[in-house]
Design a protein around this motif. Sequence first.
Motif, mmCIF file in Angstrom:
data_model
loop_
_atom_site.group_PDB
_atom_site.id
_atom_site.type_symbol
_atom_site.label_atom_id
_atom_site.label_comp_id
_atom_site.label_asym_id
_atom_site.label_seq_id
_atom_site.Cartn_x
_atom_site.Cartn_y
_atom_site.Cartn_z
ATOM 1 N N LEU A 277 69.843 -4.075 83.211
ATOM 2 C CA LEU A 277 70.790 -3.030 83.678
ATOM 3 C C LEU A 277 70.894 -1.846 82.743
ATOM 4 N N THR A 278 70.096 -0.690 82.844
ATOM 5 C CA THR A 278 70.117 0.596 82.125
ATOM 6 C C THR A 278 70.440 1.552 83.146
ATOM 7 N N ALA A 279 70.193 2.905 82.728
ATOM 8 C CA ALA A 279 70.870 3.955 83.115
ATOM 9 C C ALA A 279 70.054 4.176 84.557
ATOM 10 N N ASP A 280 68.793 3.840 84.546
ATOM 11 C CA ASP A 280 67.787 3.905 85.639
ATOM 12 C C ASP A 280 67.988 2.783 86.771
ATOM 13 N N THR A 281 68.221 1.759 86.390
ATOM 14 C CA THR A 281 68.426 0.501 87.287
ATOM 15 C C THR A 281 69.868 0.666 87.847
ATOM 16 N N ARG A 282 70.925 1.231 87.130
ATOM 17 C CA ARG A 282 72.376 1.785 87.947
ATOM 18 C C ARG A 282 72.260 2.440 88.930
ATOM 19 N N ARG A 283 71.154 3.638 88.721
ATOM 20 C CA ARG A 283 71.265 4.571 89.730
ATOM 21 C C ARG A 283 70.464 4.005 90.849
ATOM 22 N N SER A 321 66.057 -24.413 67.188
ATOM 23 C CA SER A 321 65.013 -24.236 68.112
ATOM 24 C C SER A 321 65.572 -24.896 69.612
ATOM 25 N N LEU A 322 66.973 -25.500 69.402
ATOM 26 C CA LEU A 322 67.345 -26.257 70.818
ATOM 27 C C LEU A 322 68.482 -25.224 71.163
ATOM 28 N N LEU A 323 68.450 -23.991 70.666
ATOM 29 C CA LEU A 323 69.641 -23.201 71.275
ATOM 30 C C LEU A 323 69.540 -22.993 72.602
ATOM 31 N N PRO A 324 70.672 -22.826 73.483
ATOM 32 C CA PRO A 324 70.785 -22.636 74.855
ATOM 33 C C PRO A 324 70.393 -21.332 75.118
ATOM 34 N N PRO A 325 69.634 -21.134 76.276
ATOM 35 C CA PRO A 325 69.335 -19.554 76.573
ATOM 36 C C PRO A 325 70.429 -18.760 76.697
ATOM 37 N N VAL A 326 70.342 -17.347 76.534
ATOM 38 C CA VAL A 326 71.351 -16.414 76.863
ATOM 39 C C VAL A 326 71.563 -16.358 78.409
ATOM 40 N N LYS A 327 72.923 -16.211 78.586
ATOM 41 C CA LYS A 327 73.601 -16.206 79.805
ATOM 42 C C LYS A 327 72.881 -14.938 80.670
ATOM 43 N N MET A 328 72.687 -15.783 81.960
ATOM 44 C CA MET A 328 72.056 -14.738 82.725
ATOM 45 C C MET A 328 73.002 -13.938 83.910
ATOM 46 N N ASP A 329 72.879 -12.741 83.894
ATOM 47 C CA ASP A 329 73.876 -12.094 84.889
ATOM 48 C C ASP A 329 72.996 -11.473 85.898
ATOM 49 N N ILE A 330 73.689 -11.777 87.191
ATOM 50 C CA ILE A 330 72.988 -10.962 88.431
ATOM 51 C C ILE A 330 74.048 -9.740 88.749
#
Length: 355
Positions: A277-283, A321-330
């Motif tokens: 999510l950046t300025a271009d994808t917002r537009r 090395s077993l850290l959970p992945p970063v949360k995915m936002d849709i």
Amino acid sequence: MADIAEAAQVSLATVDRVLNRRKGVKARTVERVLQVAFDLGYVSEADHARLVHPRPPNVVFLLPMGGNPYLRLFGDKVRAIAQSKSRDEPQVRCYFIESFDAGALASAIRHHAGWADGIAFMAIDHPLVREAVEEVSAAGKRIVTIVSDLQHSLRDAYVGLDNQAAGRTAGYLLGRFCHRPMGSVALVAGSRNYRAHAEREMGFLGLIEELYPGLKVIGMREGHDDRDENYRLTLSLLEQNRDLVGIYNVGGSSDGIGRALREKNLSGEMVFIGHGLTADTRRLLIDGTMDAVINSDPDVLLATTLRLFSDLQRGGISNPSLLPPVKMDIIFRENIPPVQSVAGGAATRRGRHPF
């Protein structure tokens, strides 16, 4: 300071290093100097408690140079952190290096290991990079990959999305949004040299084959996260595949794809899923050209990485090395979060040869 040096039986330079939390002093010497400084009234109880802990780590971020808006946004946020002068926070530097160049990334890792306690970078999965990681890891440096990981390396941890799950999510969204059960779908990526892009492709292909057998996937095109190259690739895809019903941009610079779709009057007709999510994808979301954006919050990514380096330095994490992945936002048009400004600054080195 001279009184402390005399009482602790160390040099004035050692006292200076201890009080300024510089490297090169043994733990027992640090404890002795600080106890003497406290007994002489040179430091308060609060200062003693703070100084007795290891100094915050020096951290270097290595990001690919180029037009990827998400990585530029992330770099701006790193730059804002780098301007902080707090001695109790990690000291941060950020460098942009030649994109998609494994040799340049490997050289940068070795070069910056001289100053840094920890190095974070978007990995190119290549033998040159893995060799550099093993070399600096053996020298005691902490290595964290961000956004894209390395296979079979001595890196300490990965901070980013589960990229295969992200690809499956994109395939699910695209299949559900398609107006027709039959047709072709295309993938555009930065480069398969980024393991993240290859994993997203793999997840996407698996989901489409599993749930939407009527959709035919065209072989992935590499646009190198360049808006103009993505624009030309999209025009070519549209010309060569009249039954094209959807596009998944595995990498960045979605505005190039969006420009081609608008020129062909396909906004809202062609299903378009992308990342970041950046300025271009917002537009593009707002005007209906994009249907959904898969996002990992850059603030969370940055904070998690810096906290990880601090925990690693203190020995406070047993198996990073077993850290959970970063949360995915849709992100859809109807749930776009408000824009957050990023403070500017001059701490980030830009240019073709930043070091």
